[in-house]
Design a protein around this motif. Structure first.
Motif, PDB file in Angstrom:
ATOM      1  N   ALA A  25       0.838  -1.192   0.000  1.00  0.00           N
ATOM      2  CA  ALA A  25       0.000   0.000   0.000  1.00  0.00           C
ATOM      3  C   ALA A  25       0.873   1.242   0.000  1.00  0.00           C
ATOM      4  CB  ALA A  25      -0.887  -0.005   1.241  1.00  0.00           C
ATOM      5  N   ASP A  67     -18.468  -2.333   8.402  1.00  0.00           N
ATOM      6  CA  ASP A  67     -18.430  -3.507   7.528  1.00  0.00           C
ATOM      7  C   ASP A  67     -17.974  -4.753   8.279  1.00  0.00           C
ATOM      8  OD1 ASP A  67     -19.075  -2.296   4.920  1.00  0.00           O
ATOM      9  OD2 ASP A  67     -17.325  -1.088   5.399  1.00  0.00           O
ATOM     10  N   ALA A 217      -3.541   3.590  11.975  1.00  0.00           N
ATOM     11  CA  ALA A 217      -4.876   3.727  11.407  1.00  0.00           C
ATOM     12  C   ALA A 217      -5.913   2.901  12.176  1.00  0.00           C
ATOM     13  CB  ALA A 217      -4.852   3.289   9.953  1.00  0.00           C
ATOM     14  N   ASN A 287     -10.068  -7.202  12.925  1.00  0.00           N
ATOM     15  CA  ASN A 287      -9.114  -6.743  11.927  1.00  0.00           C
ATOM     16  C   ASN A 287      -7.889  -7.647  11.865  1.00  0.00           C
ATOM     17  OD1 ASN A 287      -7.867  -5.217  10.042  1.00  0.00           O
ATOM     18  ND2 ASN A 287      -7.332  -3.543  11.422  1.00  0.00           N
TER      19      ASN A 287
ATOM     20  N   SER B  68     -11.331 -12.854  -1.721  1.00  0.00           N
ATOM     21  CA  SER B  68     -10.773 -13.222  -0.414  1.00  0.00           C
ATOM     22  C   SER B  68     -10.843 -14.713  -0.141  1.00  0.00           C
ATOM     23  CB  SER B  68     -11.537 -12.492   0.694  1.00  0.00           C
ATOM     24  OG  SER B  68     -11.542 -11.117   0.464  1.00  0.00           O
TER      25      SER B  68
ATOM     26  N   PRO C  61     -16.765  -0.053   0.831  1.00  0.00           N
ATOM     27  CA  PRO C  61     -16.483   0.919   1.896  1.00  0.00           C
ATOM     28  C   PRO C  61     -15.494   1.983   1.403  1.00  0.00           C
ATOM     29  CG  PRO C  61     -15.435  -1.197   2.378  1.00  0.00           C
ATOM     30  CD  PRO C  61     -16.308  -1.403   1.186  1.00  0.00           C
ATOM     31  N   GLN C  62     -15.671   3.229   1.872  1.00  0.00           N
ATOM     32  CA  GLN C  62     -14.701   4.273   1.519  1.00  0.00           C
ATOM     33  C   GLN C  62     -13.339   3.951   2.111  1.00  0.00           C
ATOM     34  OE1 GLN C  62     -16.251   7.998   2.861  1.00  0.00           O
ATOM     35  NE2 GLN C  62     -17.197   8.414   0.895  1.00  0.00           N
ATOM     36  N   ILE C  63     -13.404   3.355   3.304  1.00  0.00           N
ATOM     37  CA  ILE C  63     -12.176   2.963   3.987  1.00  0.00           C
ATOM     38  C   ILE C  63     -12.320   1.502   4.385  1.00  0.00           C
ATOM     39  CG2 ILE C  63     -10.736   3.324   6.028  1.00  0.00           C
ATOM     40  CD1 ILE C  63     -11.846   6.233   6.021  1.00  0.00           C
ATOM     41  N   GLU C  65     -11.101  -1.684   6.497  1.00  0.00           N
ATOM     42  CA  GLU C  65     -10.345  -1.905   7.720  1.00  0.00           C
ATOM     43  C   GLU C  65      -9.138  -2.790   7.439  1.00  0.00           C
ATOM     44  OE1 GLU C  65     -11.670  -1.789  12.125  1.00  0.00           O
ATOM     45  OE2 GLU C  65     -12.775  -3.275  11.016  1.00  0.00           O
ATOM     46  N   ASN C  66      -9.310  -3.714   6.523  1.00  0.00           N
ATOM     47  CA  ASN C  66      -8.209  -4.602   6.176  1.00  0.00           C
ATOM     48  C   ASN C  66      -8.346  -4.975   4.718  1.00  0.00           C
ATOM     49  OD1 ASN C  66      -6.743  -7.201   5.817  1.00  0.00           O
ATOM     50  ND2 ASN C  66      -6.247  -6.814   7.951  1.00  0.00           N
ATOM     51  N   THR C  69      -9.988  -8.528   3.230  1.00  0.00           N
ATOM     52  CA  THR C  69     -11.395  -8.904   3.172  1.00  0.00           C
ATOM     53  C   THR C  69     -12.236  -7.637   3.097  1.00  0.00           C
ATOM     54  OG1 THR C  69     -10.762 -10.683   4.687  1.00  0.00           O
ATOM     55  CG2 THR C  69     -13.095 -10.461   4.201  1.00  0.00           C
ATOM     56  N   VAL C  70     -12.509  -7.189   1.881  1.00  0.00           N
ATOM     57  CA  VAL C  70     -13.283  -5.961   1.694  1.00  0.00           C
ATOM     58  C   VAL C  70     -14.652  -6.339   1.112  1.00  0.00           C
ATOM     59  CG1 VAL C  70     -13.334  -3.686   0.625  1.00  0.00           C
ATOM     60  CG2 VAL C  70     -11.144  -4.734   1.196  1.00  0.00           C
ATOM     61  N   PRO C  71     -15.732  -6.036   1.832  1.00  0.00           N
ATOM     62  CA  PRO C  71     -17.049  -6.384   1.295  1.00  0.00           C
ATOM     63  C   PRO C  71     -17.382  -5.550   0.059  1.00  0.00           C
ATOM     64  CG  PRO C  71     -17.221  -5.374   3.486  1.00  0.00           C
ATOM     65  CD  PRO C  71     -15.771  -5.384   3.128  1.00  0.00           C
ATOM     66  N   LEU C 121      -7.795  -6.099  -1.589  1.00  0.00           N
ATOM     67  CA  LEU C 121      -7.274  -4.895  -2.230  1.00  0.00           C
ATOM     68  C   LEU C 121      -5.845  -4.654  -1.736  1.00  0.00           C
ATOM     69  CD1 LEU C 121     -10.353  -2.470  -2.051  1.00  0.00           C
ATOM     70  CD2 LEU C 121      -9.516  -3.738  -4.036  1.00  0.00           C
ATOM     71  N   GLY C 123      -3.967  -2.265  -1.448  1.00  0.00           N
ATOM     72  CA  GLY C 123      -3.695  -0.852  -1.250  1.00  0.00           C
ATOM     73  C   GLY C 123      -4.848   0.003  -1.731  1.00  0.00           C
ATOM     74  N   THR C 124      -4.801   1.282  -1.380  1.00  0.00           N
ATOM     75  CA  THR C 124      -5.822   2.246  -1.772  1.00  0.00           C
ATOM     76  C   THR C 124      -5.925   2.296  -3.293  1.00  0.00           C
ATOM     77  OG1 THR C 124      -5.417   3.517   0.216  1.00  0.00           O
ATOM     78  CG2 THR C 124      -6.406   4.702  -1.633  1.00  0.00           C
ATOM     79  N   LYS C 146     -10.056   3.310   0.305  1.00  0.00           N
ATOM     80  CA  LYS C 146      -8.782   3.513   0.996  1.00  0.00           C
ATOM     81  C   LYS C 146      -8.508   2.292   1.851  1.00  0.00           C
ATOM     82  CE  LYS C 146      -8.076   8.431   1.427  1.00  0.00           C
ATOM     83  NZ  LYS C 146      -9.241   9.213   1.043  1.00  0.00           N
ATOM     84  N   VAL C 147      -7.336   1.731   1.699  1.00  0.00           N
ATOM     85  CA  VAL C 147      -6.959   0.595   2.525  1.00  0.00           C
ATOM     86  C   VAL C 147      -5.988   1.104   3.581  1.00  0.00           C
ATOM     87  CG1 VAL C 147      -5.860  -1.665   2.568  1.00  0.00           C
ATOM     88  CG2 VAL C 147      -7.316  -1.024   0.642  1.00  0.00           C
ATOM     89  N   THR C 148      -6.384   0.997   4.829  1.00  0.00           N
ATOM     90  CA  THR C 148      -5.568   1.550   5.897  1.00  0.00           C
ATOM     91  C   THR C 148      -4.496   0.532   6.293  1.00  0.00           C
ATOM     92  OG1 THR C 148      -7.076   0.692   7.564  1.00  0.00           O
ATOM     93  CG2 THR C 148      -7.434   2.940   6.809  1.00  0.00           C
TER      94      THR C 148
END
Lengths: 287, 108, 154
Positions: A25, A67, A217, A287, B68, C61-63, C65-66, C69-71, C121, C123-124, C146-148
């Motif tokens: 990232a 989420d 973050a 997380n 995933s 999601p706009q951001i 968390e990880n 696994t992004v829904p 993802l 990265g962002t 955005k991937v934090t």
């Protein structure tokens, strides 16, 4: 610093575990303000029982994004439920010389295991020490089933631990720390506040003093264990609580306690007590 | 592979659109990740999912390593008659995991 | 301030400052331009036709968390009849090693042009969903996620 050492450090920082190590990232100025969209969510806690170190108890769930919370709430989206399913068939699987399965002694797990997951680690009269839920499952296997114990962090043991604890989902954690447990409680308490590692940090530094605040973050939780074994998005599988403790210790650059060692169990007893009253959420999603 | 988890309603009204949720255990090894020995872990994913009703495919997915681990797929189906759903997940080695579910049309 | 300056001159002396200034350029040279690859993949899918906005909605999601696994959910406003339905929704990921994450295949019997999954993802990045309709037209929606970078991986 050797290449191997650099790799170790990167891996300690969680980089190697990214699904696509090829494209890390990009760090940009935007990364500095992560949780802006989540500002609206106020963590919901429950009043802590008398004698607690907290005024309000917060499950780690409360510090996760909408989420992630939704993923835990929906059994068909919660990947931890795959393990519950796998252990459901394992429950009646005969193993060992005694020709028994779990179901031979505990017929209907929804009834016989209801509430069991709320009070581990628990005092074992024969061994005269507290045992964790993982250890109890293995004691059942070796003593009653005459089967081989499962290795810690193996799929079988973590699945079964998750399955047993899942039968208590929604019930309040109720770990007993009186009587002979008090020695272990005291030991665990002193370890909780003991600074360790190169970063010289105690559990309490993050999870008591700064919970709800950002660490980079991420939001720090109270370090509650009511969701364990928990499905971690990072590792994409269920993680037992002592494995998570080891992760924390490695992160402060300390030598992690050995699994099932006296120190580790004392810490698990004490940490579980800090969450007495919180509902069991196993399998949680974190997380 | 383990037994897939499925949520399919047991009954539906004629013409109703129902939602189906599916989850299957699989590491979805992307082929872009190094193992502890520093070598690339070979790609091993579920690359195809199909959903059929009474023998006819009504939904499918072509899956890439960006999905995933433990793939979760949610989709819909329009129900006009009683019948049987067949679901199939195919991995890179060609191994197919199958699951079935039945649905009946309830009198409106 | 003084220490800063002397630190900088010391770094300069060892050539580290110069080294640092060329570093950001390196990934661009080393890694393939995944955005261009994704755009090419979209062109290949549409055969050069310009996809239209609206109708299709990508939920992300706009951001995240990880990034593991992004829904993700997609939905297209379509009657889903034999004459007019969505045939396929392809999800493009602009910063992952491969341009396509998943393609959902629909028929009129799907009832709704709607599907969800969890994606990775790296990265962002922009995530792009392109739907192919039965009349040969395409529609498109783009969302940035955005991937934090987590605080403590453990």
């Amino acid at each position: 610093m050797s290449a191997g050492r650099i790799k170790q450090v990167l891996s300690a920082l969680g980089f190697a575990a990214m699904a696509f190590a090829m494209v890390p990232a990009a760090a940009s100025a935007d990364d500095a303000k992560p949780a802006a969209t989540e500002a609206a969510y106020v963590p919901k806690g429950i009043p802590a029982p008398a004698g607690s170190v907290f005024k309000t108890l917060f499950s780690g769930y409360q510090f996760r994004s909408a989420d992630t919370r939704a993923m835990q709430d929906d059994d068909f989206s919660n990947p931890g439920m795959l393990s519950v399913e796998a252990a459901t068939s394992e429950w009646s699987h005969v193993d060992g010389e005694a020709g028994k399965s779990c179901a031979s002694c505990h017929a209907d797990p929804a009834k016989t295991m209801h509430g069991v997951g709320t009070h581990y680690p628990r005092w074992n009269k024969v061994l005269e020490r507290p045992v964790t839920l993982e250890q109890q499952i293995n004691l059942c296997r070796t003593n009653n089933m005459k089967a081989k114990p499962w290795a810690f962090n193996s799929e079988n043991l973590t699945n079964m631990t998750t399955f047993v604890r899942y039968q208590s989902r929604g019930l309040p954690v109720a770990v007993k720390v009186d009587g002979p447990m008090s020695v272990w409680f005291d030991k665990g308490k002193s370890l909780y506040y003991q600074r360790i590692g190169q970063l010289d940090m105690a559990c309490s530094n993050c999870h008591e003093k700064y919970y709800g605040k950002h660490i980079r973050a991420d939001l720090l939780s109270q370090g509650q264990t009511n969701d364990f074994p928990t499905y971690r998005l990072k590792s994409q599988h269920l993680v037992p609580v002592e494995k998570r403790f080891q992760g924390c210790m490695a992160k402060v650059r300390a030598k992690p306690y050995k699994i099932f060692s006296d120190n580790m169990i004392a810490l698990e007893v004490y940490t579980a007590w800090r969450g007495n009253g919180l509902p069991v959420e196993t399998p949680g999603v974190r997380n | 592979m383990s037994v897939p988890r499925l949520r399919v309603p047991k009954t539906a009204k004629k013409g109703e659109v129902i939602t189906i949720k599916s989850l299957i255990e699989h590491p979805m090894e992307s082929g872009f990740r190094k193992g502890p020995d520093g070598k690339m872990v070979p790609r091993m994913i579920i690359n195809k999912f199909t959903a059929s009703f009474n023998g006819k495919q009504f939904f499918g997915a072509n899956i890439q390593p960006s999905v995933s681990a433990n793939p979760y797929i949610e989709f819909d189906a329009k129900i006009d008659a009683d019948g049987t759903f067949d679901f199939a997940w195919t991995d890179d080695k060609g191994v197919v995991t199958k699951a079935q579910a039945k649905i009946t049309v309830a009198a409106a | 301030m003084l220490t800063d300056l002397s630190r900088r001159s010391a770094l300069k002396a060892t050539g580290l400052v110069a080294g640092a200034s060329i570093l950001p350029a390196l990934p661009a040279l080393a890694a393939p331009d995944t955005v261009a690859v994704a755009m090419d993949a979209i062109k290949k899918l549409t055969g050069g036709k310009e996809p239209v906005k609206g109708k299709i909605k990508l939920n992300l999601p706009q951001i995240a968390e990880n990034g593991n696994t992004v829904p993700l959910g997609v939905t297209v406003d379509s009657p889903m009849t034999v004459d007019s339905h969505v045939e396929e929704i392809t999800v493009f990921v602009t910063k992952n090693p491969l341009p396509i994450a998943i393609a959902f295949l629909f028929t009129p019997e799907s009832g709704k042009a709607e599907a969800s999954t969890h994606i990775r993802l790296a990265g962002t990045q922009d995530v792009i969903a392109v739907a192919k309709m039965s009349d040969g037209t395409f529609c498109i929606d783009t969302k940035n996620c955005k991937v934090t970078i987590g605080g403590c991986g453990g």
